[in-house]
Design a protein around this motif. Structure first.
Motif, short mmCIF file in Angstrom:
data_model
loop_
_atom_site.label_atom_id
_atom_site.label_comp_id
_atom_site.label_asym_id
_atom_site.label_seq_id
_atom_site.Cartn_x
_atom_site.Cartn_y
_atom_site.Cartn_z
N THR A 71 0.86 -1.20 0.00
CA THR A 71 0.00 0.00 0.00
C THR A 71 0.89 1.24 0.00
O THR A 71 1.08 1.89 1.03
N PRO A 72 1.47 1.58 -1.13
CA PRO A 72 2.41 2.71 -1.17
C PRO A 72 1.72 4.04 -0.91
O PRO A 72 0.51 4.19 -1.16
N PRO A 73 2.45 5.02 -0.41
CA PRO A 73 1.87 6.35 -0.21
C PRO A 73 1.44 6.96 -1.53
O PRO A 73 2.04 6.69 -2.58
N VAL A 74 0.39 7.75 -1.49
CA VAL A 74 -0.09 8.42 -2.69
C VAL A 74 0.67 9.73 -2.87
O VAL A 74 1.25 10.27 -1.92
N GLU A 75 0.67 10.25 -4.08
CA GLU A 75 1.33 11.53 -4.35
C GLU A 75 0.61 12.62 -3.56
O GLU A 75 -0.58 12.85 -3.73
N ASN A 76 1.36 13.25 -2.69
CA ASN A 76 0.75 14.24 -1.79
C ASN A 76 1.75 15.35 -1.51
O ASN A 76 1.94 15.76 -0.37
N SER A 77 2.42 15.80 -2.55
CA SER A 77 3.54 16.72 -2.39
C SER A 77 3.13 18.07 -1.82
O SER A 77 3.97 18.82 -1.32
N ALA A 78 1.85 18.38 -1.87
CA ALA A 78 1.40 19.68 -1.36
C ALA A 78 1.33 19.73 0.15
O ALA A 78 1.17 20.78 0.74
N SER A 79 1.43 18.55 0.79
CA SER A 79 1.27 18.50 2.25
C SER A 79 2.48 17.86 2.91
O SER A 79 3.02 16.88 2.41
N ALA A 85 -2.85 7.55 2.20
CA ALA A 85 -2.76 6.11 1.94
C ALA A 85 -2.71 5.31 3.24
O ALA A 85 -3.03 4.12 3.25
N PHE A 86 -2.34 5.99 4.34
CA PHE A 86 -2.34 5.29 5.64
C PHE A 86 -3.73 4.77 5.98
O PHE A 86 -3.87 3.69 6.56
N ARG A 87 -4.76 5.51 5.61
CA ARG A 87 -6.13 5.07 5.92
C ARG A 87 -6.46 3.78 5.17
O ARG A 87 -7.16 2.91 5.69
N THR A 88 -5.96 3.66 3.94
CA THR A 88 -6.15 2.42 3.18
C THR A 88 -5.44 1.27 3.87
O THR A 88 -6.00 0.17 4.02
N PHE A 89 -4.19 1.51 4.29
CA PHE A 89 -3.45 0.50 5.04
C PHE A 89 -4.21 0.09 6.30
O PHE A 89 -4.38 -1.09 6.59
N TYR A 90 -4.68 1.08 7.04
CA TYR A 90 -5.38 0.84 8.31
C TYR A 90 -6.62 -0.02 8.08
O TYR A 90 -6.89 -0.97 8.83
N ASP A 91 -7.36 0.29 7.04
CA ASP A 91 -8.58 -0.47 6.73
C ASP A 91 -8.25 -1.90 6.33
O ASP A 91 -8.97 -2.84 6.70
N LYS A 92 -7.17 -2.09 5.59
CA LYS A 92 -6.76 -3.44 5.19
C LYS A 92 -6.40 -4.28 6.41
O LYS A 92 -6.77 -5.46 6.50
N VAL A 93 -5.67 -3.68 7.34
CA VAL A 93 -5.31 -4.39 8.57
C VAL A 93 -6.58 -4.77 9.34
O VAL A 93 -6.72 -5.89 9.83
N GLU A 121 -5.69 -0.88 16.99
CA GLU A 121 -5.40 0.48 17.44
C GLU A 121 -3.91 0.74 17.62
O GLU A 121 -3.50 1.89 17.84
N ALA A 122 -3.09 -0.30 17.53
CA ALA A 122 -1.66 -0.15 17.80
C ALA A 122 -0.89 0.49 16.66
O ALA A 122 0.30 0.83 16.82
N TRP A 123 -1.53 0.68 15.49
CA TRP A 123 -0.80 1.14 14.31
C TRP A 123 -0.92 2.63 14.06
O TRP A 123 -0.25 3.16 13.18
N GLY A 124 -1.75 3.31 14.82
CA GLY A 124 -1.91 4.75 14.63
C GLY A 124 -3.38 5.12 14.58
O GLY A 124 -4.25 4.26 14.66
N ASN A 125 -3.63 6.42 14.47
CA ASN A 125 -5.00 6.91 14.40
C ASN A 125 -5.40 7.14 12.96
O ASN A 125 -4.75 7.91 12.24
N ARG A 126 -6.48 6.48 12.52
CA ARG A 126 -6.92 6.54 11.13
C ARG A 126 -7.33 7.96 10.72
O ARG A 126 -7.04 8.42 9.60
#
Length: 370
Positions: A71-79, A85-93, A121-126
């Motif tokens: 689940t690679p990070p998405v292009e988000n150069s403005a931020s 993409a973390f939310r996608t990872f979190y949902d998959k887990v 909940e151990a992986w971060g806040n979605r």
């Protein structure tokens, strides 16, 4: 045993004080002490027996790591803040979590809805795409639950720290660097590093009684490099140095202060006291703690939040609210919602385009401090 899905129960100072006198608090502290004592004088590279339970847990953590790589990070150069993409990872887990738990030996199937919550909940806040000491505490509670239910035993304590917990930290470094997780709260995790506390606690236990390495050795780059492969404490210092430049006294003043302590015994005992005060004793952290049947709470009831409360803030109060809890006005920004802080990895990439030192995650650059 009747299992139940964990929920938040602490909102007020009164409830926090009850928690600090409770059996659950005592159990958590005792478990930290037991794991701490199990690795006194133990290197990460030491031989260590691996039970079926340990092997199964390590397989679960490897699966989480693979999900991140898939689940690679998405292009988000403005931020410079967390990558969505973390939310996608979190949902998959979360989706795979029940099946992952089914592979753990001796774990009762009916316990999975309860136990898996700590794991998820151990992986971060979605919502906020951040990570702090409260999420790290969830992982510890997951291990405690697994031991209570017979997945691991007392004989596994050393392996739980130098294999399982260390694998978790390595996986978290990948998540932090890949998704630019923000530190939870405006000051990171109480001034140790931006994210973690327990590796410093367990790491100082590993070094207790060492014949010649002293706490001040963290200022010697060659010693840090050499011993980062053997001791969590030096591995964490090496990690900090690899993404931040300048002296520790500027960007990690608490670690700099601790380096003046004469012995690792005193560092270790001080770390435990600090954890009790600054993590288990702080409302901005403990208000997010989840209680079920294994780690239970039977103190004063929490007022029910309004239905339209933001899920990211559900179950705790902020300054100016009327829910009866200490807000940021009283307790500081702490390990809660606070002021958004850019990930050190994002800040580093923005400041320096030259390749940095090696690290466990992609795209990491040093952060200059003027």
């Amino acid at each position: 045993m009747s299992f139940k899905v964990p929920r938040k129960s602490i909102l007020s100072k009164e409830q926090l004080e009850y928690f600090q006198r409770s059996k659950t608090h005592q159990d958590i502290v005792s478990y930290i002490e037991v794991l701490n004592n199990a690795v006194v004088g133990v290197k990460l590279t030491d031989e260590c027996s691996e039970s079926a339970g340990i092997t199964a847990i390590l397989d679960v953590l490897s699966r989480v790591e693979q999900i991140a790589k898939d689940t690679p990070p998405v292009e988000n150069s403005a931020s410079r803040f967390g990558n969505p993409a973390f939310r996608t990872f979190y949902d998959k887990v979360g989706e795979l979590s029940p099946s992952l738990h089914e592979k753990l030996p001796n774990l009762p199937g009916e316990s999975i809805p309860e136990v898996s919550v700590y794991f998820n909940e151990a992986w971060g806040n979605r919502t906020r795409i951040d990570y702090g000491s409260g999420m790290e505490l969830n992982f510890l509670c997951w291990l405690l639950c697994l031991e209570r239910l017979g997945v691991v035993q007392e004989s596994d304590h050393k392996a739980l720290v130098i294999k399982v917990f260390w694998k978790y930290i390595q996986t978290m470094r990948i998540l932090q660097s890949s998704y630019w997780l923000e530190p939870a709260g405006s000051h990171g995790v109480w001034g140790l590093d931006d994210y973690h506390f327990l590796p410093f606690l367990f790491g100082s236990a590993q070094l207790k009684g060492h014949k010649y390495i002293r706490p001040k050795a963290i200022h010697d780059a060659e010693i840090v490099e050499e011993y980062s492969h053997h001791y969590m404490y030096f591995a964490c210092i090496w990690f900090i140095n690899s993404i931040k430049t300048a002296s520790l006294r500027w960007h990690s003043p608490m670690l700099d202060d601790i380096s003046a302590v004469k012995t690792w015994d005193k560092v270790n005992s001080g770390m435990l006291k600090m954890y009790l005060a600054e993590v288990l004793g702080k409302l901005p952290v403990v208000q997010h703690f989840l209680f079920g049947s294994i780690l239970s709470y039977d103190g004063p009831e929490v007022p029910q939040p309004d239905a339209d409360m933001d899920d990211a803030h559900r179950g705790h109060a902020h300054a100016g609210s009327d829910l009866g809890g200490a807000g940021q006005r009283e307790v500081g920004w702490g390990d809660c919602c606070g002021i958004p802080v850019p990930s050190v990895f994002a800040a580093a990439q923005a400041e320096n385009k030259q390749p940095g030192q090696r690290l466990a995650g992609p795209g990491i650059r040093p952060v200059p401090f003027d």
